[in-house]
Design an enzyme around this catalytic site. Sequence first.
Site, mmCIF file in Angstrom:
data_model
loop_
_atom_site.group_PDB
_atom_site.id
_atom_site.type_symbol
_atom_site.label_atom_id
_atom_site.label_comp_id
_atom_site.label_asym_id
_atom_site.label_seq_id
_atom_site.Cartn_x
_atom_site.Cartn_y
_atom_site.Cartn_z
ATOM 1 N N ASP A 6 -7.144 -1.096 -5.229
ATOM 2 C CA ASP A 6 -7.803 -1.878 -4.188
ATOM 3 C C ASP A 6 -7.408 -1.358 -2.806
ATOM 4 O O ASP A 6 -6.369 -0.697 -2.654
ATOM 5 C CB ASP A 6 -7.409 -3.367 -4.302
ATOM 6 C CG ASP A 6 -8.254 -4.261 -3.397
ATOM 7 O OD1 ASP A 6 -7.759 -5.319 -3.000
ATOM 8 O OD2 ASP A 6 -9.407 -3.884 -3.078
ATOM 9 N N GLU A 62 -12.542 -8.037 1.374
ATOM 10 C CA GLU A 62 -12.834 -9.379 0.859
ATOM 11 C C GLU A 62 -13.226 -10.343 1.985
ATOM 12 O O GLU A 62 -12.576 -10.418 3.013
ATOM 13 C CB GLU A 62 -11.631 -9.951 0.080
ATOM 14 C CG GLU A 62 -10.282 -9.873 0.741
ATOM 15 C CD GLU A 62 -9.507 -8.615 0.371
ATOM 16 O OE1 GLU A 62 -10.142 -7.607 0.005
ATOM 17 O OE2 GLU A 62 -8.284 -8.627 0.446
ATOM 18 N N LYS A 86 0.824 -1.222 0.000
ATOM 19 C CA LYS A 86 0.000 0.000 0.000
ATOM 20 C C LYS A 86 0.857 1.271 0.000
ATOM 21 O O LYS A 86 0.459 2.263 -0.583
ATOM 22 C CB LYS A 86 -0.970 -0.027 1.175
ATOM 23 C CG LYS A 86 -1.804 -1.311 1.245
ATOM 24 C CD LYS A 86 -2.382 -1.737 -0.098
ATOM 25 C CE LYS A 86 -2.808 -3.197 -0.123
ATOM 26 N NZ LYS A 86 -3.034 -3.718 -1.491
HETATM 27 C C1 LIG Z 1 2.776 -9.257 1.917
HETATM 28 N N1 LIG Z 1 2.094 -8.667 0.795
HETATM 29 C C2 LIG Z 1 2.240 -9.007 -0.476
HETATM 30 N N2 LIG Z 1 1.422 -8.259 -1.225
HETATM 31 C C3 LIG Z 1 0.783 -7.422 -0.409
HETATM 32 C C4 LIG Z 1 -0.170 -6.379 -0.853
HETATM 33 N N3 LIG Z 1 -1.555 -6.590 -0.438
HETATM 34 C C5 LIG Z 1 -1.933 -6.292 0.809
HETATM 35 O O1 LIG Z 1 -1.115 -5.933 1.644
HETATM 36 C C6 LIG Z 1 -3.377 -6.474 1.192
HETATM 37 C C7 LIG Z 1 -3.711 -6.584 2.540
HETATM 38 C C8 LIG Z 1 -5.054 -6.761 2.950
HETATM 39 C C9 LIG Z 1 -5.378 -6.878 4.379
HETATM 40 C C10 LIG Z 1 -4.556 -7.593 5.242
HETATM 41 C C11 LIG Z 1 -4.881 -7.694 6.587
HETATM 42 C C12 LIG Z 1 -6.041 -7.095 7.072
HETATM 43 F F1 LIG Z 1 -6.373 -7.230 8.377
HETATM 44 C C13 LIG Z 1 -6.858 -6.381 6.220
HETATM 45 C C14 LIG Z 1 -6.535 -6.276 4.878
HETATM 46 C C15 LIG Z 1 -6.060 -6.853 1.984
HETATM 47 C C16 LIG Z 1 -5.727 -6.738 0.631
HETATM 48 O O2 LIG Z 1 -6.699 -6.806 -0.339
HETATM 49 C C17 LIG Z 1 -4.404 -6.543 0.230
HETATM 50 O O3 LIG Z 1 -4.145 -6.406 -1.113
HETATM 51 C C18 LIG Z 1 1.175 -7.683 0.878
HETATM 52 MG MG LIG Z 2 -6.003 -6.050 -2.167
#
Ligand SMILES: Cn1cnc(CNC(=O)c2cc(-c3ccc(F)cc3)cc(O)c2O)c1
Ligand SMILES: [Mg+2]
Length: 214
Positions: A169, A199, A144
């Site tokens: 997103d 989601e 993010k």
């Molecule tokens: C490690 N990593 C590799 N790619 C990424 C990028 N994506 C995210 O960080 C991402 C995180 C969450 C999310 C996680 C925990 C929570 F409590 C609430 C929401 C939801 C999403 O849709 C996301 O895309 C992270």
């Molecule tokens: Mg996402």
Amino acid sequence: TRSTRPQRLLKAVKQHATRGDPQSVISAIDHFCRHREWAMNVGDEKGCILDSVVSELNPEKVLELGTYCGYSTVRIARLLPPGARLITLEFNPDYAVIARQVIAWAGIEDKVQLVEGASEDWIPRMKEHFGIETFDLVFLDHWKDHYLPDTKLMEGCGLLRKGTVLLADNVICPGVPDYLEYVRNSRSYKSCYFKSHLEYTRAEDGLEKSVFLG
Ligand SMILES: Cn1cnc(CNC(=O)c2cc(-c3ccc(F)cc3)cc(O)c2O)c1
Ligand SMILES: [Mg+2]
């Protein structure tokens, strides 16, 4: 040793989805994430918003930042016209290994190019390495704190044209406050918010659609 969540997600795809049927892959992942283990796919509710933006735009050249297990890659690629191309960037090699298999199971690998590495390294090389002039659609779903710098980098590399759509997103959860402030206040973008939910949960989240005005 214990399997990883992406490995268990892939197993669910192979057990419950039909080879060559992208919709069955999407449904298998959504079922797994709703009833077995939550995972950070864009999901079915925000996925329908993504579908409508893609269908309306009919993009030829799409960039996805953040592949994860390939769920949104499959969602987007299944809607692309013949000859259209989706380039998806994933930093994490363990995710890339899984995503390649999910994309292959869905049978849409001929529309997709998965590239492993950092977005800031690849964005400046899009033109010379992939023969891309500009993108019609960019789906931002990676780290993010990279949304804003990567958007400025795409602008600087001339990868955006009048009408290019950025669809981001998680603009509420986890949230991308610096990116939102930028696209909502810059005279170079026309931005709008599609309210939805994180989601597979009841928490608020949404997608921000920003049209580059040049
Ligand atoms: C490690 N990593 C590799 N790619 C990424 C990028 N994506 C995210 O960080 C991402 C995180 C969450 C999310 C996680 C925990 C929570 F409590 C609430 C929401 C939801 C999403 O849709 C996301 O895309 C992270
Ligand atoms: Mg996402």
